[in-house]
Design an enzyme around this catalytic site. Structure first.
Site, PDB file in Angstrom:
ATOM      1  N   GLY A 254      43.310  42.913  19.313  1.00 53.57           N
ATOM      2  CA  GLY A 254      43.986  42.537  20.557  1.00 53.57           C
ATOM      3  C   GLY A 254      43.471  43.670  21.870  1.00 53.57           C
ATOM      4  N   GLY A 255      42.490  44.370  21.033  1.00 55.40           N
ATOM      5  CA  GLY A 255      41.465  45.441  22.002  1.00 55.40           C
ATOM      6  C   GLY A 255      41.081  44.530  23.619  1.00 55.40           C
ATOM      7  CG  ASP A 279      42.045  39.833  22.395  1.00 51.23           C
ATOM      8  OD1 ASP A 279      42.337  38.124  22.690  1.00 51.23           O
ATOM      9  OD2 ASP A 279      42.469  40.378  22.674  1.00 51.23           O
ATOM     10  CG  ASP A 300      45.715  33.294  16.290  1.00 51.76           C
ATOM     11  OD1 ASP A 300      46.705  34.778  16.372  1.00 51.76           O
ATOM     12  OD2 ASP A 300      46.424  32.114  16.011  1.00 51.76           O
ATOM     13  CG  PHE A 301      47.767  39.144  16.308  1.00 52.29           C
ATOM     14  CD1 PHE A 301      48.522  38.991  17.457  1.00 52.29           C
ATOM     15  CD2 PHE A 301      47.262  39.779  18.067  1.00 52.29           C
ATOM     16  CE1 PHE A 301      49.465  38.782  17.905  1.00 52.29           C
ATOM     17  CE2 PHE A 301      47.435  40.318  19.079  1.00 52.29           C
ATOM     18  CZ  PHE A 301      48.802  39.185  19.070  1.00 52.29           C
ATOM     19  CG  HIS A 320      54.281  46.774  25.312  1.00 45.38           C
ATOM     20  ND1 HIS A 320      54.049  47.409  26.142  1.00 45.38           N
ATOM     21  CD2 HIS A 320      53.628  45.174  25.194  1.00 45.38           C
ATOM     22  CE1 HIS A 320      52.582  46.881  27.210  1.00 45.38           C
ATOM     23  NE2 HIS A 320      52.264  45.213  26.131  1.00 45.38           N
TER      24      HIS A 320
HETATM   25  C1  SAM Z   1      49.002  43.541  26.939  1.00 48.71           C
HETATM   26  S1  SAM Z   1      47.058  43.346  26.519  1.00 48.71           S
HETATM   27  C2  SAM Z   1      46.151  44.714  25.633  1.00 48.71           C
HETATM   28  C3  SAM Z   1      44.344  44.770  25.961  1.00 48.71           C
HETATM   29  C4  SAM Z   1      44.253  45.594  25.173  1.00 48.71           C
HETATM   30  N1  SAM Z   1      44.953  45.905  23.774  1.00 48.71           N
HETATM   31  C5  SAM Z   1      44.770  47.400  25.801  1.00 48.71           C
HETATM   32  O1  SAM Z   1      45.722  47.613  25.907  1.00 48.71           O
HETATM   33  O2  SAM Z   1      43.266  47.101  26.930  1.00 48.71           O
HETATM   34  C6  SAM Z   1      47.435  42.479  25.014  1.00 48.71           C
HETATM   35  C7  SAM Z   1      46.601  41.914  24.533  1.00 48.71           C
HETATM   36  O3  SAM Z   1      46.413  40.611  23.392  1.00 48.71           O
HETATM   37  C8  SAM Z   1      45.526  39.469  23.470  1.00 48.71           C
HETATM   38  N2  SAM Z   1      45.839  38.607  22.150  1.00 48.71           N
HETATM   39  C9  SAM Z   1      46.928  37.697  22.653  1.00 48.71           C
HETATM   40  N3  SAM Z   1      47.924  36.930  21.586  1.00 48.71           N
HETATM   41  C10 SAM Z   1      46.781  36.730  20.545  1.00 48.71           C
HETATM   42  C11 SAM Z   1      46.785  36.277  19.679  1.00 48.71           C
HETATM   43  N4  SAM Z   1      47.201  35.561  18.956  1.00 48.71           N
HETATM   44  N5  SAM Z   1      45.370  36.951  18.571  1.00 48.71           N
HETATM   45  C12 SAM Z   1      44.985  38.432  19.126  1.00 48.71           C
HETATM   46  N6  SAM Z   1      45.019  38.944  20.519  1.00 48.71           N
HETATM   47  C13 SAM Z   1      45.368  38.401  21.363  1.00 48.71           C
HETATM   48  C14 SAM Z   1      45.176  39.313  24.967  1.00 48.71           C
HETATM   49  O4  SAM Z   1      44.330  38.116  24.840  1.00 48.71           O
HETATM   50  C15 SAM Z   1      45.184  40.640  24.971  1.00 48.71           C
HETATM   51  O5  SAM Z   1      43.763  41.246  25.397  1.00 48.71           O
END
Ligand code: SAM
Length: 420
Positions: A254-255, A279, A300-301, A320
């Site tokens: 989710g980077g 991501d 997809d995590f 969070h």
């Molecule tokens: C709050 S952001 C944090 C992004 C990054 N880690 C940062 O701190 O800048 C949450 C991230 O989770 C990703 N995300 C949401 N659902 C996801 C999924 N099912 N699989 C992978 N990534 C996901 C979003 O696209 C977003 O980039």
């Protein structure tokens, strides 16, 4: 309202909140001046809190109410208008000289009467300097609004999601005033009549990239976990790193668009192994200027982790966003991929202290409450989630100071391995 139904004298509404504390606060602010130059953010933050206390002491409840109900929302209208039309970029480009509304309006092809009204309020709120009739100078704040990393949050967070906190009370009433914990039933979904989660909702309005910029911007100026005074990266990650065909050093799950790994490379340019940003496809597809040495991976995590046995899996501001049950599923996917005695899981998140929480941290908890039905976690919340629910072990919580995300270092528990 009759005096019977109101427990306090109405006179307080128009009296300063705490005029008696004003002389001492001014003395304390004056005394704090000497520590400002060498005291870093800590000393400055102390002054800020005192200055805020001073403002509140001088303000009457009526003025505070007008500020909340009229002034701040009106300022947001003006600030957003400036982003939308390119006003902040234009003013920054013009430099520090006085700028006439008429000239700005003609350059931007917007109505000069409209622009004058918006800029007048922004000046009244202190965001611009009024230097003449319909003539303004920028402040550092309005100059900074020309950076997408600063302006990105205004559309993606405030405009796209603002009704969620503002209508939270209705949502909560209809659910019996219980702490929400259902990711499928959030206050955002209630406020906008959507079944989309926050990220999909922002993207559906065209603010996905703005959110990415906001993610890159909100942490600026705070100590990152990979700096030597927070986490000993060499000892904990580089030493003992195994050069193998799958030589992944750090997998950022989710980077987003890779800002954390880019920062990691700046701090540790000669790191061993591969850095991988994962991501959703739509977000990976938005990456533009990322160091080509960082591998991009659509993932997809909620599904099986494709990178097995990495030295470290890393998540920043992911857990969070989700209630415990969803986090449990995300964490189980990582646990399955971790190699016993070798892999670490690094979680870069807030650990809410028992008392004295910094306002940015409690504010983020309000974002989690009203947009995601999730929360910022305390130390015991983290132990409960990671150890009791998922069966991992917290090795150590590395603190970067109050108000900054900690690094929670985790490994497989018990006989599954100890990566000491
Ligand atoms: C709050 S952001 C944090 C992004 C990054 N880690 C940062 O701190 O800048 C949450 C991230 O989770 C990703 N995300 C949401 N659902 C996801 C999924 N099912 N699989 C992978 N990534 C996901 C979003 O696209 C977003 O980039």
């Amino acid at each position: 309202m009759s005096s019977e139904s109101c427990p306090v004298d109405f006179g307080i509404v128009t009296q300063p909140n705490d005029i008696g504390s004003v002389p001492n606060l001014i003395k304390e602010l004056d005394a704090g001046l000497s520590s400002l130059s060498g005291g870093g953010n800590g000393a400055r933050h102390e002054m800020l809190i005192k200055a805020r206390t001073l403002t509140q002491a001088l303000e009457t409840p009526r003025e505070t109410m007008i500020k909340h109900c009229w002034a701040q929302t009106g300022a947001l209208a003006g600030l957003n208008f400036g982003i939308e039309t390119g006003l902040w970029k234009l003013m920054a480009k013009n430099g520090d000289k006085p700028q006439r509304v008429e000239d700005l309006a003609s350059k931007l092809t917007v109505d000069a009467v409209l622009l004058a009204r918006l800029m007048r309020h922004l000046a009244a709120m202190g965001y611009l300097k009024e230097v003449g009739v319909n003539e303004y100078q920028t402040t550092n704040f309005t100059k900074a609004m020309s950076f997408p990393t600063v302006s990105g949050g205004y559309f993606s967070m405030t405009s796209a999601t603002g009704a969620s906190p503002l209508r939270f009370h209705e949502y909560s009433r209809k659910r019996g005033f219980k702490n929400p914990a259902d990711a499928q039933d959030t206050a955002l979904m209630y406020a906008y009549g959507t079944d989309l989660d926050t990220f999909s909702w922002q993207r559906s309005l065209g603010y996905g990239m703005h959110f990415n910029h906001h993610m890159g911007g909100y942490r600026q100026g705070r100590p990152p976990w990979m700096s030597a005074d927070v986490y000993p990266v060499k000892e904990r990650l580089f030493d003992g790193f195994e050069d193998s065909p799958n030589d992944a050093l750090l997998v950022d799950i989710g980077g987003n668009i890779g800002h954390d790994l880019a920062e990691f490379r700046e701090h540790h340019p000669s790191h061993p192994g591969r850095l991988i940003v994962q991501d959703l496809p739509v977000v990976i597809g938005q990456i533009k200027d990322l160091d080509p040495a960082i591998q991009r991976m659509e993932y997809d995590f909620h599904t099986e982790q494709p990178v097995k046995g990495a030295r470290a899996y890393y998540m920043h501001s992911i857990l969070h966003d989700w209630p415990d049950e969803v986090c449990q599923r995300i964490l189980n996917r990582i646990k399955e991929a971790m190699k016993a005695g070798y892999s670490r899981l690094l979680i870069n998140e807030n650990v809410i202290p028992d008392t004295g929480v910094w306002w940015e941290t409690s504010a983020l908890d309000m974002v989690m409450l009203t947009l995601f039905s999730s929360r910022e976690r305390t130390q015991s919340d983290w132990h409960n989630l990671l150890e009791d629910m998922v069966g991992l072990k917290i090795v150590k919580i590395w603190s970067a100071g109050n108000g900054v995300e900690s690094l929670i270092e985790v490994e497989l528990a018990g006989e599954e391995g100890s990566s000491g």
